[in-house]
Scaffold this motif. Sequence first.
Motif, PDB file in Angstrom:
ATOM      1  N   VAL A 106       0.720  -1.238  -0.012  1.00 20.05           N
ATOM      2  CA  VAL A 106      -0.006   0.152  -0.040  1.00 20.05           C
ATOM      3  C   VAL A 106       1.054   1.234   0.119  1.00 20.05           C
ATOM      4  CG1 VAL A 106      -1.680   1.240   1.312  1.00 20.05           C
ATOM      5  CG2 VAL A 106      -1.835  -1.317   1.187  1.00 20.05           C
ATOM      6  N   VAL A 107       1.926   1.286   0.765  1.00 17.07           N
ATOM      7  CA  VAL A 107       2.802   2.212   0.845  1.00 17.07           C
ATOM      8  C   VAL A 107       3.611   2.560  -0.573  1.00 17.07           C
ATOM      9  CG1 VAL A 107       5.267   3.204   1.724  1.00 17.07           C
ATOM     10  CG2 VAL A 107       3.380   2.211   3.467  1.00 17.07           C
ATOM     11  N   GLU A 108       3.964   1.577  -1.168  1.00 18.82           N
ATOM     12  CA  GLU A 108       4.694   1.726  -2.585  1.00 18.82           C
ATOM     13  C   GLU A 108       3.808   2.351  -3.482  1.00 18.82           C
ATOM     14  OE1 GLU A 108       7.660   1.235  -3.280  1.00 18.82           O
ATOM     15  OE2 GLU A 108       8.376   0.198  -1.416  1.00 18.82           O
ATOM     16  N   TYR A 109       2.379   1.678  -3.410  1.00 22.56           N
ATOM     17  CA  TYR A 109       1.576   2.387  -4.640  1.00 22.56           C
ATOM     18  C   TYR A 109       1.099   3.734  -4.346  1.00 22.56           C
ATOM     19  CZ  TYR A 109       0.998  -2.626  -5.444  1.00 22.56           C
ATOM     20  OH  TYR A 109       1.322  -4.023  -5.779  1.00 22.56           O
ATOM     21  N   LEU A 110       0.603   4.020  -3.100  1.00 19.13           N
ATOM     22  CA  LEU A 110       0.381   5.381  -2.681  1.00 19.13           C
ATOM     23  C   LEU A 110       1.463   6.579  -2.720  1.00 19.13           C
ATOM     24  CD1 LEU A 110      -2.290   4.793   0.575  1.00 19.13           C
ATOM     25  CD2 LEU A 110      -2.653   5.724  -1.809  1.00 19.13           C
ATOM     26  N   SER A 111       2.365   6.146  -2.381  1.00 19.85           N
ATOM     27  CA  SER A 111       3.666   7.207  -2.251  1.00 19.85           C
ATOM     28  C   SER A 111       4.122   7.516  -3.639  1.00 19.85           C
ATOM     29  CB  SER A 111       4.812   6.371  -1.362  1.00 19.85           C
ATOM     30  OG  SER A 111       5.277   5.367  -2.114  1.00 19.85           O
ATOM     31  N   CYS A 112       4.137   6.547  -4.554  1.00 19.59           N
ATOM     32  CA  CYS A 112       4.463   6.620  -5.921  1.00 19.59           C
ATOM     33  C   CYS A 112       3.578   7.611  -6.733  1.00 19.59           C
ATOM     34  CB  CYS A 112       4.747   5.491  -6.664  1.00 19.59           C
ATOM     35  SG  CYS A 112       5.370   5.467  -8.098  1.00 19.59           S
ATOM     36  N   ILE A 113       2.368   7.439  -6.430  1.00 20.69           N
ATOM     37  CA  ILE A 113       1.349   8.278  -7.127  1.00 20.69           C
ATOM     38  C   ILE A 113       1.397   9.718  -6.317  1.00 20.69           C
ATOM     39  CG2 ILE A 113      -1.120   8.860  -7.178  1.00 20.69           C
ATOM     40  CD1 ILE A 113      -1.457   5.547  -7.297  1.00 20.69           C
ATOM     41  N   ALA A 114       1.610   9.724  -5.206  1.00 23.31           N
ATOM     42  CA  ALA A 114       1.455  11.022  -4.413  1.00 23.31           C
ATOM     43  C   ALA A 114       2.984  11.852  -4.781  1.00 23.31           C
ATOM     44  CB  ALA A 114       1.505  10.965  -2.756  1.00 23.31           C
ATOM     45  N   ALA A 115       3.872  11.165  -4.972  1.00 22.93           N
ATOM     46  CA  ALA A 115       5.371  11.895  -5.439  1.00 22.93           C
ATOM     47  C   ALA A 115       4.967  12.482  -6.701  1.00 22.93           C
ATOM     48  CB  ALA A 115       6.492  11.044  -5.401  1.00 22.93           C
ATOM     49  N   ALA A 116       4.189  11.675  -7.673  1.00 17.21           N
ATOM     50  CA  ALA A 116       4.147  12.324  -9.019  1.00 17.21           C
ATOM     51  C   ALA A 116       3.355  13.349  -8.986  1.00 17.21           C
ATOM     52  CB  ALA A 116       3.539  10.975  -9.875  1.00 17.21           C
ATOM     53  N   SER A 117       2.336  13.596  -8.104  1.00 20.92           N
ATOM     54  CA  SER A 117       1.416  14.402  -8.061  1.00 20.92           C
ATOM     55  C   SER A 117       1.858  15.746  -7.463  1.00 20.92           C
ATOM     56  CB  SER A 117       0.126  13.996  -7.017  1.00 20.92           C
ATOM     57  OG  SER A 117      -0.625  12.922  -7.531  1.00 20.92           O
ATOM     58  N   ILE A 118       2.907  15.757  -6.788  1.00 22.69           N
ATOM     59  CA  ILE A 118       3.450  16.672  -6.219  1.00 22.69           C
ATOM     60  C   ILE A 118       4.461  17.442  -7.119  1.00 22.69           C
ATOM     61  CG2 ILE A 118       5.733  17.401  -4.367  1.00 22.69           C
ATOM     62  CD1 ILE A 118       4.363  15.399  -2.471  1.00 22.69           C
ATOM     63  N   LEU A 119       5.109  16.465  -8.019  1.00 20.57           N
ATOM     64  CA  LEU A 119       6.038  16.966  -8.929  1.00 20.57           C
ATOM     65  C   LEU A 119       5.584  17.476 -10.145  1.00 20.57           C
ATOM     66  CD1 LEU A 119       8.630  14.102  -9.077  1.00 20.57           C
ATOM     67  CD2 LEU A 119       8.911  16.456  -8.336  1.00 20.57           C
ATOM     68  N   ILE A 120       4.140  17.076 -10.396  1.00 19.93           N
ATOM     69  CA  ILE A 120       3.193  17.802 -11.411  1.00 19.93           C
ATOM     70  C   ILE A 120       2.396  18.935 -11.149  1.00 19.93           C
ATOM     71  CG2 ILE A 120       1.403  17.129 -13.153  1.00 19.93           C
ATOM     72  CD1 ILE A 120       2.231  14.274 -12.951  1.00 19.93           C
ATOM     73  N   TYR A 121       2.131  18.864 -10.022  1.00 22.63           N
ATOM     74  CA  TYR A 121       1.156  20.031  -9.497  1.00 22.63           C
ATOM     75  C   TYR A 121       1.824  21.035  -8.463  1.00 22.63           C
ATOM     76  CZ  TYR A 121      -2.332  17.108 -11.665  1.00 22.63           C
ATOM     77  OH  TYR A 121      -3.082  16.376 -12.594  1.00 22.63           O
ATOM     78  N   ALA A 122       2.714  20.603  -7.635  1.00 20.64           N
ATOM     79  CA  ALA A 122       3.308  21.533  -6.556  1.00 20.64           C
ATOM     80  C   ALA A 122       4.678  22.442  -7.029  1.00 20.64           C
ATOM     81  CB  ALA A 122       3.412  20.773  -5.352  1.00 20.64           C
ATOM     82  N   VAL A 123       5.470  21.528  -7.674  1.00 21.11           N
ATOM     83  CA  VAL A 123       6.774  22.057  -7.961  1.00 21.11           C
ATOM     84  C   VAL A 123       6.655  23.103  -9.005  1.00 21.11           C
ATOM     85  CG1 VAL A 123       8.939  21.567  -9.095  1.00 21.11           C
ATOM     86  CG2 VAL A 123       8.037  19.832  -7.361  1.00 21.11           C
ATOM     87  N   PRO A 124       5.992  23.193  -9.903  1.00 23.89           N
ATOM     88  CA  PRO A 124       5.848  24.235 -10.942  1.00 23.89           C
ATOM     89  C   PRO A 124       5.301  25.496 -10.342  1.00 23.89           C
ATOM     90  CG  PRO A 124       4.747  22.218 -11.906  1.00 23.89           C
ATOM     91  CD  PRO A 124       5.026  21.991 -10.329  1.00 23.89           C
ATOM     92  N   THR A 125       4.664  25.444  -9.290  1.00 18.40           N
ATOM     93  CA  THR A 125       4.186  26.749  -8.419  1.00 18.40           C
ATOM     94  C   THR A 125       5.417  27.504  -7.914  1.00 18.40           C
ATOM     95  OG1 THR A 125       3.904  25.809  -6.328  1.00 18.40           O
ATOM     96  CG2 THR A 125       1.947  25.524  -7.772  1.00 18.40           C
TER      97      THR A 125
END
Length: 219
Positions: A106-125
């Motif tokens: 569960v950690v592997e799947y969720l953390s991978c998706i969460a990390a991708a979301s952070i890089l796609i949506y949070a970093v560009p700000t």
Amino acid sequence: MGNKGEIKLIQITGLENVWLSDTWLFAYEFATALLCRVLMLSIPSVEVAQLMSLFECILEMGVRVFFFNNYLKDELKKNGKWTEEESLAYRRRGMLRAQDGNNDMVVEYLSCIAAASILIYAVPTGAFSLTADKAVDTNQILSIVFFQLAPEILLDFYCVFTEISGGLGAFHSKYWSLTTGATQREGLFRFFVNLVKAFICKIGLSLVLICLILLSIVK
């Protein structure tokens, strides 16, 4: 966290309250895995990131199978001659194997998706101090995520099949019944149904942890 730490948690919470130790373990591992995933998905070379993902999956499967084999070997050495204390300790180890493996998935799947979301949506700000100073290409991130999750699911399937076939089916069933409210039924289909339930149940805690991490790295 280590086997000894997890065994201690199970001893404190008891075999009938696995969800308590599981929640604590999940919070610790998710926060750690999320930061590692952000670093991996930020690697400029897609090929290097993909190779690292594949190596990590194989290493994780090897470690999981190794500890499961040791668990079985210890049972064979006893040849059915257990004291009450040894039997309880061995049951805790069985629950540890089920809890550790399921929680890691569960950690592997969720953390991978969460990390991708952070890089796609949070970093560009530009509002957060992360390892990636510039926005990472979205297609590159999605490519690495796919290469991470696809072999992970296949290897997890193999590990779960091995553990259930090798005698941990009752522990897997008990784990899911206590953490997701599932009925205690064995089998791979039931297992993955419960995996989805656990995934959904832990999204709330994951979001809280993500918010805390982002608040700690605001510029």
